[in-house]
Design a protein around this motif. Structure first.
Motif, PDB file in Angstrom:
ATOM      1  N   PRO A 195       0.829  -1.226   0.000  1.00 46.46           N
ATOM      2  CA  PRO A 195       0.000   0.000   0.000  1.00 46.46           C
ATOM      3  C   PRO A 195       0.854   1.263   0.000  1.00 46.46           C
ATOM      4  O   PRO A 195       1.883   1.339   0.674  1.00 46.46           O
ATOM      5  N   LYS A 196       0.398   2.248  -0.754  1.00 45.51           N
ATOM      6  CA  LYS A 196       1.084   3.532  -0.847  1.00 45.51           C
ATOM      7  C   LYS A 196       0.138   4.644  -0.404  1.00 45.51           C
ATOM      8  O   LYS A 196      -1.069   4.566  -0.613  1.00 45.51           O
ATOM      9  N   ARG A 197       0.732   5.713   0.180  1.00 48.20           N
ATOM     10  CA  ARG A 197      -0.067   6.831   0.678  1.00 48.20           C
ATOM     11  C   ARG A 197      -0.152   7.994  -0.298  1.00 48.20           C
ATOM     12  O   ARG A 197      -0.863   8.963  -0.047  1.00 48.20           O
ATOM     13  N   GLU A 198       0.586   7.922  -1.394  1.00 50.14           N
ATOM     14  CA  GLU A 198       0.532   8.992  -2.384  1.00 50.14           C
ATOM     15  C   GLU A 198       0.807   8.410  -3.766  1.00 50.14           C
ATOM     16  O   GLU A 198       1.438   7.366  -3.907  1.00 50.14           O
ATOM     17  N   TYR A 199       0.304   9.126  -4.771  1.00 52.70           N
ATOM     18  CA  TYR A 199       0.506   8.676  -6.139  1.00 52.70           C
ATOM     19  C   TYR A 199       1.921   9.021  -6.602  1.00 52.70           C
ATOM     20  O   TYR A 199       2.464  10.056  -6.233  1.00 52.70           O
ATOM     21  N   PRO A 200       2.528   8.165  -7.422  1.00 52.07           N
ATOM     22  CA  PRO A 200       3.847   8.500  -7.967  1.00 52.07           C
ATOM     23  C   PRO A 200       3.733   9.629  -8.983  1.00 52.07           C
ATOM     24  O   PRO A 200       2.663   9.842  -9.554  1.00 52.07           O
ATOM     25  N   PRO A 201       4.800  10.389  -9.223  1.00 50.57           N
ATOM     26  CA  PRO A 201       4.747  11.491 -10.194  1.00 50.57           C
ATOM     27  C   PRO A 201       4.314  11.009 -11.571  1.00 50.57           C
ATOM     28  O   PRO A 201       4.905  10.078 -12.130  1.00 50.57           O
ATOM     29  N   ASN A 202       3.268  11.620 -12.102  1.00 51.63           N
ATOM     30  CA  ASN A 202       2.745  11.289 -13.433  1.00 51.63           C
ATOM     31  C   ASN A 202       2.342   9.818 -13.559  1.00 51.63           C
ATOM     32  O   ASN A 202       2.228   9.292 -14.660  1.00 51.63           O
ATOM     33  N   MET A 203       2.152   9.157 -12.442  1.00 53.80           N
ATOM     34  CA  MET A 203       1.775   7.742 -12.412  1.00 53.80           C
ATOM     35  C   MET A 203       2.770   6.869 -13.171  1.00 53.80           C
ATOM     36  O   MET A 203       2.419   5.824 -13.717  1.00 53.80           O
ATOM     37  N   GLN A 204       4.012   7.293 -13.215  1.00 53.90           N
ATOM     38  CA  GLN A 204       5.054   6.533 -13.896  1.00 53.90           C
ATOM     39  C   GLN A 204       5.784   5.642 -12.895  1.00 53.90           C
ATOM     40  O   GLN A 204       5.998   6.012 -11.760  1.00 53.90           O
ATOM     41  N   CYS A 205       6.181   4.447 -13.363  1.00 57.95           N
ATOM     42  CA  CYS A 205       6.913   3.516 -12.509  1.00 57.95           C
ATOM     43  C   CYS A 205       8.155   3.036 -13.255  1.00 57.95           C
ATOM     44  O   CYS A 205       8.061   2.558 -14.383  1.00 57.95           O
ATOM     45  N   LYS A 206       9.308   3.178 -12.621  1.00 56.83           N
ATOM     46  CA  LYS A 206      10.566   2.745 -13.211  1.00 56.83           C
ATOM     47  C   LYS A 206      11.046   1.407 -12.642  1.00 56.83           C
ATOM     48  O   LYS A 206      12.151   0.966 -12.943  1.00 56.83           O
ATOM     49  N   ASP A 207      10.215   0.769 -11.827  1.00 59.43           N
ATOM     50  CA  ASP A 207      10.612  -0.506 -11.226  1.00 59.43           C
ATOM     51  C   ASP A 207      10.707  -1.594 -12.299  1.00 59.43           C
ATOM     52  O   ASP A 207       9.939  -1.609 -13.257  1.00 59.43           O
ATOM     53  N   LYS A 208      11.652  -2.508 -12.104  1.00 53.96           N
ATOM     54  CA  LYS A 208      11.856  -3.627 -13.018  1.00 53.96           C
ATOM     55  C   LYS A 208      11.913  -4.936 -12.238  1.00 53.96           C
ATOM     56  O   LYS A 208      12.292  -4.962 -11.059  1.00 53.96           O
ATOM     57  N   PHE A 209      11.534  -6.015 -12.925  1.00 53.36           N
ATOM     58  CA  PHE A 209      11.652  -7.353 -12.368  1.00 53.36           C
ATOM     59  C   PHE A 209      12.510  -8.202 -13.294  1.00 53.36           C
ATOM     60  O   PHE A 209      12.488  -8.030 -14.511  1.00 53.36           O
ATOM     61  N   LEU A 210      13.258  -9.116 -12.694  1.00 49.47           N
ATOM     62  CA  LEU A 210      14.111 -10.027 -13.454  1.00 49.47           C
ATOM     63  C   LEU A 210      13.845 -11.442 -12.967  1.00 49.47           C
ATOM     64  O   LEU A 210      13.968 -11.740 -11.776  1.00 49.47           O
ATOM     65  N   LEU A 211      13.484 -12.318 -13.904  1.00 50.53           N
ATOM     66  CA  LEU A 211      13.251 -13.725 -13.579  1.00 50.53           C
ATOM     67  C   LEU A 211      14.379 -14.540 -14.203  1.00 50.53           C
ATOM     68  O   LEU A 211      14.539 -14.557 -15.423  1.00 50.53           O
ATOM     69  N   GLN A 212      15.173 -15.193 -13.352  1.00 50.45           N
ATOM     70  CA  GLN A 212      16.283 -16.025 -13.808  1.00 50.45           C
ATOM     71  C   GLN A 212      15.896 -17.503 -13.717  1.00 50.45           C
ATOM     72  O   GLN A 212      15.149 -17.906 -12.819  1.00 50.45           O
ATOM     73  N   CYS A 213      16.428 -18.307 -14.638  1.00 55.72           N
ATOM     74  CA  CYS A 213      16.157 -19.741 -14.584  1.00 55.72           C
ATOM     75  C   CYS A 213      17.353 -20.514 -15.138  1.00 55.72           C
ATOM     76  O   CYS A 213      18.108 -20.020 -15.980  1.00 55.72           O
TER      77      CYS A 213
END
Length: 217
Positions: A77-95
């Protein structure tokens, strides 16, 4: 390795992106289905650039031949919206392929080391925030295009110009107010001095008149 399926990929991942319905003070969930495309035992591990923002279960495991599992990613849960609703988060799935007797609960620490002795495939996933729209659908917010970025910058420049003009007008208004006060004070001083001078002339005239009058004694 990319999300989806390919004959040369150890695993396939669906969907291609992690999409979260963003709501303030509420967690959001996204499920990834991971499928083993081979006849081997395949170990997987999920990493993210923002581990404090997300809860991933399971984040490691082993897939049996042609087996699949669901990985649940939870946005805290977040208490505020991110700037311009943009997200720079990334995920990496290794196998990577592992021996059949590998313990799925405790993978060896070197399982995903890139030492050249084994093949390690990676799948990168980006994060997309969505909000509920008025028509019951969803509004997606991805990376901004150059045109939208230019338009936003233009609006910011116009806003800054308007702010500067407002400050300048306020300064000019304060200056005019001070000038008016000074003008009113000067007029009052001139009127007061004129009255004092007139009274002085009148008193002097009366004194001269009384002194010049002949005595009756």
């Amino acid at each position: 390795m990319t999300a989806g399926g390919d004959v040369n990929q150890l695993i396939s991942v669906q969907p291609n992106d992690l999409k979260f319905i963003f709501e303030l003070d509420k967690p959001s969930f996204c499920n990834l289905q991971v499928t083993n495309n081979t006849e081997h035992h395949v170990a997987f591990k999920v990493k993210t650039t923002s581990p404090k923002k997300y809860f991933v279960r399971p984040n490691t495991g082993i897939l049996l031949p042609h087996d699949s599992c669901v990985i649940t990613v939870t946005l805290q849960p977040k208490r505020e919206y991110p700037p311009n609703m943009q997200c720079k988060d990334k995920f990496l799935l290794q196998c990577t392929i592992v021996p059949r007797n590998t313990n799925p609960d405790v993978l060896p620490v070197d399982t995903f080391n890139k030492d050249g002795t084994k093949e390690i495939q990676e799948c990168k996933l980006k994060v997309i925030y969505e909000t509920n729209s008025d028509d019951g659908g969803f509004n997606s917010f991805t990376s901004q295009s150059p045109d939208s970025t230019t338009a936003i910058q233009h609006l910011k420049d116009e806003r800054d110009t308007a702010v500067r003009q407002t400050v300048q007008l306020q300064q000019e208004l304060d200056f005019l107010k001070r000038q008016r006060k000074r003008s009113n004070g000067s007029s009052f001083s001139f009127v007061f001095a004129s009255l004092v001078g007139l009274i002085g002339i009148t008193v002097g005239f009366l004194l001269n008149l009384s002194l010049s009058s002949p005595s009756t004694a």
